[in-house]
Design a protein around this motif. Structure first.
Motif, mmCIF file in Angstrom:
data_model
loop_
_atom_site.group_PDB
_atom_site.id
_atom_site.type_symbol
_atom_site.label_atom_id
_atom_site.label_comp_id
_atom_site.label_asym_id
_atom_site.label_seq_id
_atom_site.Cartn_x
_atom_site.Cartn_y
_atom_site.Cartn_z
ATOM 1 N N GLY A 152 20.240 -11.304 -20.559
ATOM 2 C CA GLY A 152 19.287 -12.403 -20.480
ATOM 3 C C GLY A 152 19.315 -13.278 -21.717
ATOM 4 N N LEU A 153 19.382 -12.651 -22.891
ATOM 5 C CA LEU A 153 19.450 -13.415 -24.140
ATOM 6 C C LEU A 153 20.707 -14.281 -24.196
ATOM 7 C CD1 LEU A 153 18.262 -10.666 -26.661
ATOM 8 C CD2 LEU A 153 17.023 -12.740 -26.042
ATOM 9 N N ILE A 154 21.848 -13.685 -23.839
ATOM 10 C CA ILE A 154 23.101 -14.433 -23.879
ATOM 11 C C ILE A 154 23.104 -15.546 -22.837
ATOM 12 C CG2 ILE A 154 25.602 -14.269 -23.545
ATOM 13 C CD1 ILE A 154 25.455 -11.409 -24.588
ATOM 14 N N THR A 155 22.620 -15.238 -21.634
ATOM 15 C CA THR A 155 22.607 -16.230 -20.560
ATOM 16 C C THR A 155 21.701 -17.405 -20.895
ATOM 17 O OG1 THR A 155 23.060 -14.532 -18.898
ATOM 18 C CG2 THR A 155 22.126 -16.598 -18.111
ATOM 19 N N SER A 156 20.516 -17.098 -21.426
ATOM 20 C CA SER A 156 19.569 -18.174 -21.758
ATOM 21 C C SER A 156 20.026 -18.961 -22.976
ATOM 22 C CB SER A 156 18.181 -17.587 -22.022
ATOM 23 O OG SER A 156 17.687 -16.935 -20.876
ATOM 24 N N GLY A 157 20.604 -18.289 -23.970
ATOM 25 C CA GLY A 157 21.032 -18.977 -25.187
ATOM 26 C C GLY A 157 22.333 -19.723 -25.027
ATOM 27 N N GLN A 192 13.212 -13.752 -19.784
ATOM 28 C CA GLN A 192 11.929 -13.111 -19.492
ATOM 29 C C GLN A 192 12.138 -11.780 -18.787
ATOM 30 O OE1 GLN A 192 10.333 -16.482 -17.261
ATOM 31 N NE2 GLN A 192 8.683 -16.711 -18.756
ATOM 32 N N THR A 193 13.049 -11.769 -17.831
ATOM 33 C CA THR A 193 13.349 -10.533 -17.112
ATOM 34 C C THR A 193 13.908 -9.478 -18.056
ATOM 35 O OG1 THR A 193 13.848 -11.827 -15.122
ATOM 36 C CG2 THR A 193 14.652 -9.555 -15.184
ATOM 37 N N GLY A 194 14.824 -9.897 -18.937
ATOM 38 C CA GLY A 194 15.411 -8.966 -19.889
ATOM 39 C C GLY A 194 14.386 -8.375 -20.839
ATOM 40 N N VAL A 195 13.445 -9.191 -21.312
ATOM 41 C CA VAL A 195 12.416 -8.713 -22.234
ATOM 42 C C VAL A 195 11.549 -7.649 -21.568
ATOM 43 C CG1 VAL A 195 10.317 -9.375 -23.467
ATOM 44 C CG2 VAL A 195 12.371 -10.776 -23.665
ATOM 45 N N ILE A 196 11.228 -7.849 -20.299
ATOM 46 C CA ILE A 196 10.414 -6.862 -19.588
ATOM 47 C C ILE A 196 11.131 -5.517 -19.520
ATOM 48 C CG2 ILE A 196 9.432 -6.291 -17.323
ATOM 49 C CD1 ILE A 196 8.900 -9.311 -16.970
ATOM 50 N N PHE A 197 12.459 -5.548 -19.417
ATOM 51 C CA PHE A 197 13.232 -4.315 -19.324
ATOM 52 C C PHE A 197 13.331 -3.571 -20.656
ATOM 53 C CE2 PHE A 197 14.686 -5.582 -15.144
ATOM 54 C CZ PHE A 197 14.942 -4.373 -14.524
ATOM 55 N N THR A 198 12.856 -4.165 -21.745
ATOM 56 C CA THR A 198 12.906 -3.453 -23.028
ATOM 57 C C THR A 198 12.075 -2.173 -22.995
ATOM 58 O OG1 THR A 198 11.071 -4.805 -23.882
ATOM 59 C CG2 THR A 198 13.323 -5.521 -24.410
ATOM 60 N N ALA A 227 22.848 0.523 -19.719
ATOM 61 C CA ALA A 227 22.322 0.195 -18.391
ATOM 62 C C ALA A 227 20.923 -0.413 -18.471
ATOM 63 C CB ALA A 227 22.296 1.455 -17.529
ATOM 64 N N ALA A 228 20.073 0.155 -19.337
ATOM 65 C CA ALA A 228 18.689 -0.327 -19.426
ATOM 66 C C ALA A 228 18.565 -1.620 -20.225
ATOM 67 C CB ALA A 228 17.806 0.758 -20.049
ATOM 68 N N ALA A 229 19.393 -1.759 -21.296
ATOM 69 C CA ALA A 229 19.323 -2.959 -22.127
ATOM 70 C C ALA A 229 20.224 -4.069 -21.613
ATOM 71 C CB ALA A 229 19.712 -2.623 -23.568
ATOM 72 N N GLY A 230 21.043 -3.760 -20.601
ATOM 73 C CA GLY A 230 21.903 -4.784 -20.026
ATOM 74 C C GLY A 230 21.138 -6.031 -19.620
ATOM 75 N N VAL A 271 20.357 -9.874 -14.270
ATOM 76 C CA VAL A 271 19.512 -10.975 -14.724
ATOM 77 C C VAL A 271 20.226 -12.323 -14.607
ATOM 78 C CG1 VAL A 271 18.172 -9.541 -16.300
ATOM 79 C CG2 VAL A 271 20.238 -10.669 -17.136
ATOM 80 N N MET A 272 21.472 -12.302 -14.139
ATOM 81 C CA MET A 272 22.232 -13.543 -13.986
ATOM 82 C C MET A 272 22.305 -13.985 -12.527
ATOM 83 S SD MET A 272 25.492 -12.503 -16.345
ATOM 84 C CE MET A 272 25.295 -11.549 -17.846
ATOM 85 N N ILE A 273 21.553 -13.322 -11.675
ATOM 86 C CA ILE A 273 21.660 -13.573 -10.234
ATOM 87 C C ILE A 273 21.512 -15.050 -9.906
ATOM 88 C CG2 ILE A 273 20.570 -13.136 -8.004
ATOM 89 C CD1 ILE A 273 19.894 -10.316 -9.040
ATOM 90 N N ASN A 274 20.433 -15.667 -10.398
ATOM 91 C CA ASN A 274 20.207 -17.091 -10.094
ATOM 92 C C ASN A 274 21.271 -17.972 -10.734
ATOM 93 O OD1 ASN A 274 17.953 -16.636 -8.529
ATOM 94 N ND2 ASN A 274 16.499 -16.929 -10.195
ATOM 95 N N ASP A 275 21.588 -17.716 -12.005
ATOM 96 C CA ASP A 275 22.557 -18.555 -12.726
ATOM 97 C C ASP A 275 23.949 -18.497 -12.084
ATOM 98 O OD1 ASP A 275 21.159 -19.341 -15.557
ATOM 99 O OD2 ASP A 275 20.481 -17.401 -14.848
ATOM 100 N N ILE A 276 24.398 -17.288 -11.757
ATOM 101 C CA ILE A 276 25.726 -17.144 -11.160
ATOM 102 C C ILE A 276 25.766 -17.751 -9.763
ATOM 103 C CG2 ILE A 276 27.423 -15.482 -10.302
ATOM 104 C CD1 ILE A 276 26.666 -13.632 -12.566
ATOM 105 N N SER A 277 24.745 -17.464 -8.958
ATOM 106 C CA SER A 277 24.739 -17.983 -7.585
ATOM 107 C C SER A 277 24.720 -19.507 -7.563
ATOM 108 C CB SER A 277 23.544 -17.419 -6.809
ATOM 109 O OG SER A 277 22.323 -17.767 -7.440
#
Length: 467
Positions: free
Chosen positions: A169-174, A314-320, A161-164, A43-49
């Motif tokens: 996403g929460l940590i990256t966005s916050g 948003q991506t992380g929430v969908i993976f819940t 793996a599933a909640a990663g 979920v960090m693909i865009n942020d890291i790139s």
């Protein structure tokens, strides 16, 4: 639960004996953080790139190298537990992992990120994960207690793996993507503290020989195979050459260990590990399960961010949905084990997972709702949770105590090879053309893999052989 072996018998007289809970909590957390590391970057693909001025392919490369290092070094890592002790390898692995996480958090570019995340965290994981499974097998000798323990560990691994994506996403966005690596370092520090009460049930054997040649051959062969898959979108000839070379090196590895056994020397792996049909099928299903889990995680996360434009949270929430399904079915592992055979559970798990992937494909070009993917992800999570524990339990329980180091390393290597193959294969198809068509194509490949797992599970014995 069964009581653990007496630490006094292992030469640790004077130390307060560990209780099952004191052993299980740090071991489960160790599996959680390693699995988390394999998926949270999705979920960090865009942020890291953007931050490191790289591409989606660059981030995919870092993720794949991390998984590949684990797969390549897990077999030697399992063998080192015999030489230096399971507890010591666990703590050293955690320390190396923690340093890698902190280095990744401060990375100024992709190269340092690969050094910290892909190399150091990968090496640390290869050292600490085999002790997790060896100690669990040695401490929990009763069948029901072992199923319960492996169920908890696999649940934490699957949740990691599933909640990663959600936690990342929460940590990256916050905060930022760098804070996600600080989070890993903090969890590792907590595990080190919690593991102080773990006593090694067996003494180390520092004079035991270590097969350096076999370790090099196995690692090089695995690296070449996955590198060949990664080269698929660049050069077909390069891909074919690397794959051929990789399989030749692995063939040389098996010739090497057979020759060592004939000469009376101790090889990296005993060929006896490959003579148990049920264990071989269990290893195959483990590989395919983790291939699907990490493959789906990477493909869906990349698609939602790059094609649909969702942010990390948003991506992380969908993976819940996947996390909830996996947690629910994993925690019921002990109850399932009492009522159904491993064959029935693994077959059911693959069937549910394939249905979930088909559901994802069906909604790919339909609804634009962010929640359209949740039914498919829920089914995938439920299916994986049903079959992860019985596959591991079948393999670990097929061998006696003196072979736990070897089989644990082999088992985790096979699983992590599946993880790296999932990211490499599905990611290669997806990043070739980030659109709905390539997204569906990557999922179709994963569905075919799931069908292969269903066939392998059908070959399990209808009743498990007693060991």
């Amino acid at each position: 639960m069964a009581e653990p072996p007496s630490p006094t018998a292992a030469g640790t007289s004077g130390r307060t004996p560990s209780t099952p809970r004191q052993v299980l909590v740090p071991l489960a957390l160790a599996q959680f953080i390693c699995s988390f590391a394999g998926s949270n970057m999705n979920v960090m693909i865009n942020d890291i790139s953007e931050d490191l001025d790289t591409t989606v392919q660059g981030v995919q490369l870092a993720i794949t190298i991390f998984l590949l290092v684990m797969a390549a070094l897990m077999i030697p890592g399992g063998k080192l537990t015999d030489l230096f002790g399971r507890k010591r390898c666990l703590v050293v692995g955690l320390a190396v992992y923690g340093v890698g996480a902190l280095l990744s958090a401060a990375a100024p570019g992709l190269g340092v990120l690969i050094l910290g995340n892909s190399i150091l965290e990968g090496v640390g994981t290869a050292l600490l994960i085999p002790p997790v499974y060896i100690l669990t097998t040695l401490y929990f000798t009763d069948t029901a207690a072992r199923a319960r323990a492996f169920g908890a560990i696999m649940a934490m691994g699957g949740i990691g793996a599933a909640a990663g994506p959600l936690i990342g996403g929460l940590i990256t966005s916050g905060l930022s993507w760098r804070a996600a690596f600080v989070f890993q370092a903090l969890v590792v520090a907590a595990i080190v503290v919690l593991s102080r009460r773990i006593a090694d049930p067996l003494p180390p054997e520092p004079t035991r020989p270590f097969d350096i040649g076999g370790a090099l051959l196995s690692a090089v062969g695995l690296v070449l195979v996955v590198a060949g898959i990664l080269a698929a979108d660049d050069n077909a000839w390069l891909m074919a050459g690397l794959l051929l070379l990789g399989f030749l090196v692995l063939a040389g590895f098996f010739r090497w260990i057979r020759a060592k056994e004939r000469s009376g020397a101790e090889p990296l792996l005993s060929t006896a590990l490959f003579r148990d049909r049920t264990s071989n099928l269990g290893l195959l299903t483990q590989n395919l399960q983790w291939l699907i889990l990490l493959g789906v995680s990477f493909v869906v996360a990349a698609y939602l961010q790059v094609v649909r434009g969702y942010d990390a949270i948003q991506t992380g929430v969908i993976f819940t949905a996947a996390t909830a399904g996996l947690l629910a079915s994993s925690l019921a592992a002990e109850r399932f084990a009492k009522r159904r055979t491993p064959r029935a559970l693994v077959m059911t798990g693959f069937a549910m997972t394939v249905c979930g992937i088909v559901t994802l494909i069906a909604v790919a070009s339909g609804s634009q709702s962010a929640w359209a993917s949740t039914p498919g992800l829920l089914l995938i999570g439920l299916g994986l949770g049903v079959m992860l524990t019985p596959s591991v339990n079948v393999v670990q329980s097929s061998f006696p105590e003196e072979q736990q180091g070897e089989i644990s390393g082999l088992s985790r290597s096979v699983s992590n090879l599946g993880s790296s193959l999932g990211t490499a294969i599905a990611g290669t198809i997806l990043v070739a053309d980030l659109a709905v068509g390539s997204y569906a194509a990557a999922l179709i490949v994963l569905a075919v893999v799931g069908c292969g797992g269903l066939v392998a599970a059908a070959l399990f014995p209808r009743q498990p052989a007693p060991h």
